[in-house]
Motif scaffolding. Structure first.
Motif, short mmCIF file in Angstrom:
data_model
loop_
_atom_site.label_atom_id
_atom_site.label_comp_id
_atom_site.label_asym_id
_atom_site.label_seq_id
_atom_site.Cartn_x
_atom_site.Cartn_y
_atom_site.Cartn_z
N LEU A 244 -25.18 12.36 2.63
CA LEU A 244 -25.12 12.80 1.24
C LEU A 244 -25.29 14.32 1.14
O LEU A 244 -24.54 15.00 0.42
N ALA A 245 -26.25 14.85 1.89
CA ALA A 245 -26.52 16.29 1.84
C ALA A 245 -25.36 17.10 2.41
O ALA A 245 -24.93 18.09 1.80
N LEU A 246 -24.84 16.66 3.56
CA LEU A 246 -23.79 17.44 4.22
C LEU A 246 -22.48 17.41 3.43
O LEU A 246 -21.94 18.46 3.06
N HIS A 247 -21.97 16.22 3.19
CA HIS A 247 -20.67 16.12 2.52
C HIS A 247 -20.78 16.51 1.05
O HIS A 247 -19.85 17.10 0.48
N GLY A 248 -21.91 16.21 0.44
CA GLY A 248 -22.10 16.57 -0.96
C GLY A 248 -22.13 18.07 -1.17
O GLY A 248 -21.44 18.59 -2.06
N ILE A 249 -22.89 18.78 -0.36
CA ILE A 249 -22.98 20.23 -0.55
C ILE A 249 -21.68 20.90 -0.18
O ILE A 249 -21.30 21.93 -0.76
N TYR A 250 -20.95 20.33 0.80
CA TYR A 250 -19.64 20.89 1.13
C TYR A 250 -18.72 20.83 -0.09
O TYR A 250 -17.98 21.78 -0.39
N GLY A 251 -18.74 19.71 -0.81
CA GLY A 251 -17.92 19.59 -2.00
C GLY A 251 -18.28 20.62 -3.05
O GLY A 251 -17.40 21.24 -3.66
N PHE A 252 -19.56 20.85 -3.25
CA PHE A 252 -19.99 21.84 -4.23
C PHE A 252 -19.63 23.26 -3.77
O PHE A 252 -19.27 24.11 -4.59
N MET A 253 -19.75 23.53 -2.48
CA MET A 253 -19.37 24.84 -1.95
C MET A 253 -17.87 25.07 -2.11
O MET A 253 -17.42 26.19 -2.34
N LEU B 78 -16.03 23.92 -4.58
CA LEU B 78 -15.82 24.29 -5.98
C LEU B 78 -16.22 25.74 -6.22
O LEU B 78 -15.55 26.47 -6.97
N LEU B 79 -17.31 26.18 -5.59
CA LEU B 79 -17.74 27.57 -5.72
C LEU B 79 -16.70 28.50 -5.11
O LEU B 79 -16.37 29.55 -5.68
N LYS B 80 -16.18 28.12 -3.96
CA LYS B 80 -15.13 28.90 -3.30
C LYS B 80 -13.90 29.02 -4.20
O LYS B 80 -13.32 30.10 -4.33
N GLU B 81 -13.51 27.91 -4.80
CA GLU B 81 -12.34 27.93 -5.68
C GLU B 81 -12.56 28.81 -6.90
O GLU B 81 -11.61 29.37 -7.45
N ARG B 82 -13.80 28.93 -7.31
CA ARG B 82 -14.11 29.76 -8.48
C ARG B 82 -14.09 31.25 -8.12
O ARG B 82 -13.60 32.07 -8.90
N ILE B 83 -14.59 31.60 -6.95
CA ILE B 83 -14.73 33.02 -6.57
C ILE B 83 -13.49 33.55 -5.87
O ILE B 83 -13.02 34.65 -6.17
#
Length: 283
Positions: free
Chosen positions: A110-119, A121-126
């Motif tokens: 959950l931590a690994l794949h979940g945070i990758y997904g959030f990162m 989205l952050l990448k797509e924003r920046i």
């Protein structure tokens, strides 16, 4: 975990590490070959045929992922990708609740794949990738999700359903592999975005000095982590067809673009297609 379970898991872990290392070795050998192939006449013919196949596969994948009728292009590809990436944390969490599985492996996944997904989205924003800005049809959106994005969820489903309890060596290896992959992908994509925005034609330094596709290598390491955490071969099959049908053709077609740029031919000769050569780090 009981001692016998730990021993069995470590034995299974050795198999998974072997698969990852064997894949890395194959990619390294191919990278060496791709650097030197243009110096051989027979190899040049092989390369020409390989690139022709890659160009066709690349065209076919682009058509299927953007233009399958009926109907017009109604959304951007990034919306489908971002939905899957951003919802992965919640999907995995729901799997944990549904199967009442709250063991260490489930939480680590959950931590690994979940945070990758959030990162992501952050990448797509920046620093968004212009490739994901393409407009696509509804049928292509379904195809993208059903054939590539949704199958990525097979790994957490199998791990949590089967109550996989990974050993500490396996968990440690996966955290290290995943962290390295995320750093490589994010850093390489950041460099590429800002250098292209500044108008640079050929990116052949920094993260791309030794590898022409370090961002791809980072993403491959990320998703290999999710396969290694489990015990099923199904995630490896999914990764294999995604990499062979999407990643490899994209890399070969990219080389065609690099080759015609000033300094491109020299860059191809002096760098690896994917996996950096160990000797490069000791120059």
């Amino acid at each position: 975990m009981e001692t016998l379970e730990i021993i069995n898991d470590i034995e299974d872990f050795h198999l998974h590490v072997f698969l990852v290392l064997a894949g890395a070795a194959a990619l390294t050998i191919y990278s060496y070959w791709s650097c030197n192939i243009n110096q051989q006449n027979s190899g040049a013919a092989v390369t020409s045929n390989l690139v022709a196949i890659a160009k066709y596969i690349n065209w076919l994948v682009n058509y299927l992922s953007t233009s399958v009728p009926p109907g017009g292009k109604i959304m951007k590809m990034k919306h489908v990708i971002n939905f899957q990436k951003g919802s992965t944390f919640f999907f995995v969490a729901l799997l944990m609740v549904y199967f009442s599985n709250y063991n260490e492996t489930a939480y680590i996944y959950l931590a690994l794949h979940g945070i990758y997904g959030f990162m992501w989205l952050l990448k797509e924003r920046i620093f968004p990738d212009k490739n994901w800005e393409r407009d696509i049809t509804a049928v292509s959106a379904v195809l993208c999700f059903a054939t590539v994005l949704a199958p990525y969820w097979a790994a957490p489903y199998l791990i949590i359903r089967d109550r996989i309890g990974a050993s500490y060596p396996r968990l440690a290896f996966c955290v290290m592999l995943h962290t390295t992959g995320v750093v490589m992908m994010m850093a390489a994509d950041t460099q590429k975005f800002f250098e292209l925005r500044a108008g640079k034609k050929l990116i052949n330094d920094g993260w791309f000095r030794f590898s022409r596709n370090l961002n791809y290598l980072g993403e491959m390491m990320i998703y290999a982590t999710y396969a290694v955490l489990g015990t099923s071969m199904i995630p490896y099959f999914i990764l294999s067809y995604v990499w062979l049908l999407i990643f490899v053709p994209n890399m070969l077609v990219k080389d065609l673009s690099i080759a015609v740029k000033p300094g491109g031919a020299a860059y191809i000769r002096n760098s690896s297609l994917l996996v950096p050569r160990p000797a490069d780090f000791f120059e």
